[in-house]
Scaffold this motif. Sequence first.
Motif, PDB file in Angstrom:
ATOM      1  N   ALA A  84       0.831  -1.209   0.000  1.00 39.85           N
ATOM      2  CA  ALA A  84       0.000   0.000   0.000  1.00 39.85           C
ATOM      3  C   ALA A  84       0.865   1.259   0.000  1.00 39.85           C
ATOM      4  O   ALA A  84       0.537   2.246  -0.679  1.00 39.85           O
ATOM      5  CB  ALA A  84      -0.935   0.005   1.199  1.00 39.85           C
ATOM      6  N   VAL A  85       1.965   1.243   0.727  1.00 41.69           N
ATOM      7  CA  VAL A  85       2.883   2.392   0.700  1.00 41.69           C
ATOM      8  C   VAL A  85       3.467   2.539  -0.704  1.00 41.69           C
ATOM      9  O   VAL A  85       3.583   3.654  -1.228  1.00 41.69           O
ATOM     10  CB  VAL A  85       3.993   2.237   1.765  1.00 41.69           C
ATOM     11  CG1 VAL A  85       5.094   3.262   1.577  1.00 41.69           C
ATOM     12  CG2 VAL A  85       3.398   2.328   3.168  1.00 41.69           C
ATOM     13  N   PHE A  86       3.826   1.425  -1.320  1.00 43.54           N
ATOM     14  CA  PHE A  86       4.307   1.441  -2.700  1.00 43.54           C
ATOM     15  C   PHE A  86       3.231   2.021  -3.612  1.00 43.54           C
ATOM     16  O   PHE A  86       3.522   2.826  -4.504  1.00 43.54           O
ATOM     17  CB  PHE A  86       4.667   0.020  -3.142  1.00 43.54           C
ATOM     18  CG  PHE A  86       5.506  -0.052  -4.378  1.00 43.54           C
ATOM     19  CD1 PHE A  86       6.867  -0.253  -4.297  1.00 43.54           C
ATOM     20  CD2 PHE A  86       4.933   0.070  -5.634  1.00 43.54           C
ATOM     21  CE1 PHE A  86       7.644  -0.326  -5.442  1.00 43.54           C
ATOM     22  CE2 PHE A  86       5.686  -0.002  -6.783  1.00 43.54           C
ATOM     23  CZ  PHE A  86       7.063  -0.196  -6.687  1.00 43.54           C
ATOM     24  N   ALA A  87       1.975   1.623  -3.380  1.00 42.27           N
ATOM     25  CA  ALA A  87       0.862   2.128  -4.192  1.00 42.27           C
ATOM     26  C   ALA A  87       0.737   3.639  -4.060  1.00 42.27           C
ATOM     27  O   ALA A  87       0.499   4.330  -5.052  1.00 42.27           O
ATOM     28  CB  ALA A  87      -0.441   1.455  -3.780  1.00 42.27           C
ATOM     29  N   TRP A  88       0.890   4.165  -2.845  1.00 40.23           N
ATOM     30  CA  TRP A  88       0.797   5.613  -2.651  1.00 40.23           C
ATOM     31  C   TRP A  88       1.946   6.335  -3.340  1.00 40.23           C
ATOM     32  O   TRP A  88       1.745   7.394  -3.946  1.00 40.23           O
ATOM     33  CB  TRP A  88       0.735   5.957  -1.167  1.00 40.23           C
ATOM     34  CG  TRP A  88      -0.655   5.919  -0.666  1.00 40.23           C
ATOM     35  CD1 TRP A  88      -1.333   4.833  -0.197  1.00 40.23           C
ATOM     36  CD2 TRP A  88      -1.579   7.008  -0.631  1.00 40.23           C
ATOM     37  NE1 TRP A  88      -2.617   5.183   0.136  1.00 40.23           N
ATOM     38  CE2 TRP A  88      -2.797   6.510  -0.116  1.00 40.23           C
ATOM     39  CE3 TRP A  88      -1.498   8.348  -0.972  1.00 40.23           C
ATOM     40  CZ2 TRP A  88      -3.914   7.308   0.064  1.00 40.23           C
ATOM     41  CZ3 TRP A  88      -2.617   9.141  -0.791  1.00 40.23           C
ATOM     42  CH2 TRP A  88      -3.807   8.633  -0.284  1.00 40.23           C
ATOM     43  N   GLY A  89       3.157   5.781  -3.266  1.00 36.57           N
ATOM     44  CA  GLY A  89       4.302   6.413  -3.937  1.00 36.57           C
ATOM     45  C   GLY A  89       4.144   6.409  -5.444  1.00 36.57           C
ATOM     46  O   GLY A  89       4.288   7.444  -6.106  1.00 36.57           O
ATOM     47  N   ALA A  90       3.830   5.239  -5.986  1.00 30.93           N
ATOM     48  CA  ALA A  90       3.643   5.137  -7.434  1.00 30.93           C
ATOM     49  C   ALA A  90       2.420   5.929  -7.881  1.00 30.93           C
ATOM     50  O   ALA A  90       2.445   6.602  -8.923  1.00 30.93           O
ATOM     51  CB  ALA A  90       3.507   3.669  -7.844  1.00 30.93           C
ATOM     52  N   GLY A  91       1.352   5.867  -7.079  1.00 31.77           N
ATOM     53  CA  GLY A  91       0.140   6.614  -7.414  1.00 31.77           C
ATOM     54  C   GLY A  91       0.377   8.111  -7.433  1.00 31.77           C
ATOM     55  O   GLY A  91      -0.129   8.826  -8.307  1.00 31.77           O
ATOM     56  N   ALA A  92       1.155   8.603  -6.478  1.00 34.15           N
ATOM     57  CA  ALA A  92       1.469  10.036  -6.452  1.00 34.15           C
ATOM     58  C   ALA A  92       2.268  10.439  -7.687  1.00 34.15           C
ATOM     59  O   ALA A  92       1.997  11.480  -8.306  1.00 34.15           O
ATOM     60  CB  ALA A  92       2.237  10.383  -5.180  1.00 34.15           C
ATOM     61  N   CYS A  93       3.234   9.606  -8.068  1.00 40.40           N
ATOM     62  CA  CYS A  93       4.019   9.911  -9.270  1.00 40.40           C
ATOM     63  C   CYS A  93       3.138   9.907 -10.513  1.00 40.40           C
ATOM     64  O   CYS A  93       3.236  10.815 -11.357  1.00 40.40           O
ATOM     65  CB  CYS A  93       5.151   8.901  -9.430  1.00 40.40           C
ATOM     66  SG  CYS A  93       6.419   9.020  -8.163  1.00 40.40           S
ATOM     67  N   LEU A  94       2.272   8.922 -10.629  1.00 45.62           N
ATOM     68  CA  LEU A  94       1.369   8.865 -11.779  1.00 45.62           C
ATOM     69  C   LEU A  94       0.385  10.038 -11.775  1.00 45.62           C
ATOM     70  O   LEU A  94       0.067  10.592 -12.829  1.00 45.62           O
ATOM     71  CB  LEU A  94       0.605   7.544 -11.787  1.00 45.62           C
ATOM     72  CG  LEU A  94       1.431   6.302 -12.069  1.00 45.62           C
ATOM     73  CD1 LEU A  94       0.615   5.039 -11.813  1.00 45.62           C
ATOM     74  CD2 LEU A  94       1.977   6.322 -13.481  1.00 45.62           C
ATOM     75  N   GLY A  95      -0.097  10.423 -10.592  1.00 47.99           N
ATOM     76  CA  GLY A  95      -0.990  11.569 -10.487  1.00 47.99           C
ATOM     77  C   GLY A  95      -0.324  12.860 -10.922  1.00 47.99           C
ATOM     78  O   GLY A  95      -0.925  13.683 -11.620  1.00 47.99           O
ATOM     79  N   VAL A  96       0.936  13.040 -10.515  1.00 52.68           N
ATOM     80  CA  VAL A  96       1.683  14.239 -10.922  1.00 52.68           C
ATOM     81  C   VAL A  96       1.887  14.235 -12.434  1.00 52.68           C
ATOM     82  O   VAL A  96       1.747  15.278 -13.090  1.00 52.68           O
ATOM     83  CB  VAL A  96       3.029  14.330 -10.166  1.00 52.68           C
ATOM     84  CG1 VAL A  96       3.949  15.362 -10.783  1.00 52.68           C
ATOM     85  CG2 VAL A  96       2.782  14.648  -8.695  1.00 52.68           C
ATOM     86  N   LEU A  97       2.211  13.074 -12.999  1.00 55.39           N
ATOM     87  CA  LEU A  97       2.357  12.992 -14.462  1.00 55.39           C
ATOM     88  C   LEU A  97       1.046  13.335 -15.163  1.00 55.39           C
ATOM     89  O   LEU A  97       1.037  14.030 -16.188  1.00 55.39           O
ATOM     90  CB  LEU A  97       2.825  11.601 -14.877  1.00 55.39           C
ATOM     91  CG  LEU A  97       4.283  11.265 -14.604  1.00 55.39           C
ATOM     92  CD1 LEU A  97       4.559   9.797 -14.921  1.00 55.39           C
ATOM     93  CD2 LEU A  97       5.201  12.168 -15.413  1.00 55.39           C
ATOM     94  N   SER A  98      -0.057  12.857 -14.621  1.00 57.25           N
ATOM     95  CA  SER A  98      -1.365  13.161 -15.198  1.00 57.25           C
ATOM     96  C   SER A  98      -1.664  14.658 -15.138  1.00 57.25           C
ATOM     97  O   SER A  98      -2.119  15.249 -16.121  1.00 57.25           O
ATOM     98  CB  SER A  98      -2.446  12.371 -14.467  1.00 57.25           C
ATOM     99  OG  SER A  98      -3.720  12.778 -14.874  1.00 57.25           O
TER     100      SER A  98
END
Length: 178
Positions: free
Chosen positions: A128-142
Amino acid sequence: MTAAHTADAFLLSAKTALAHAAPAMPHALWPVTAFVLFVLAVTAAIDARRHIVPDNWIFLGFVILTGALGFYGSWDMAAHHLRIGIEAGLVVWAVNFIWFLIFARDALGMGDGKWTALAVSCFGVVPAVFAWGAGACLGVLSLTGKFIARRPAQRVAFAPFLFVGLIAGLYWLRFRPF
């Protein structure tokens, strides 16, 4: 090799993968792991479309997960999984609350907290921590892509990014060849 043999091999591979995705759960509960992944995917898709993580789906995921763990494993195990999920949801809530106190607006939606709570209950804290890190990066890219395209976003549906991050985290942590 017959079609039935191929289907059996595929089912065995799927069972093994689902059992390894949630190693703290009894391996025989792989269908529950599949169901939780399904719930997380559906709620992420709904969030992408309507900007809301539906409570009824998350609640159903918790009921099935906790009930299966309680009846198949032990109620202590079920309570432990439920507790760590609730704690994860409270951490997300606390971060949002502190952000709100400082900036007078929400940092993230509580649907993301509920989504995270279910993911942690099934798969553990690290994915889940990995998901938040990757999700934040993908959100910023979006958001960057929308800014470049001159289509500013008022709200960001974060659960889809969390889901992609969770799948990447499960692969990286549990399936990647070392």
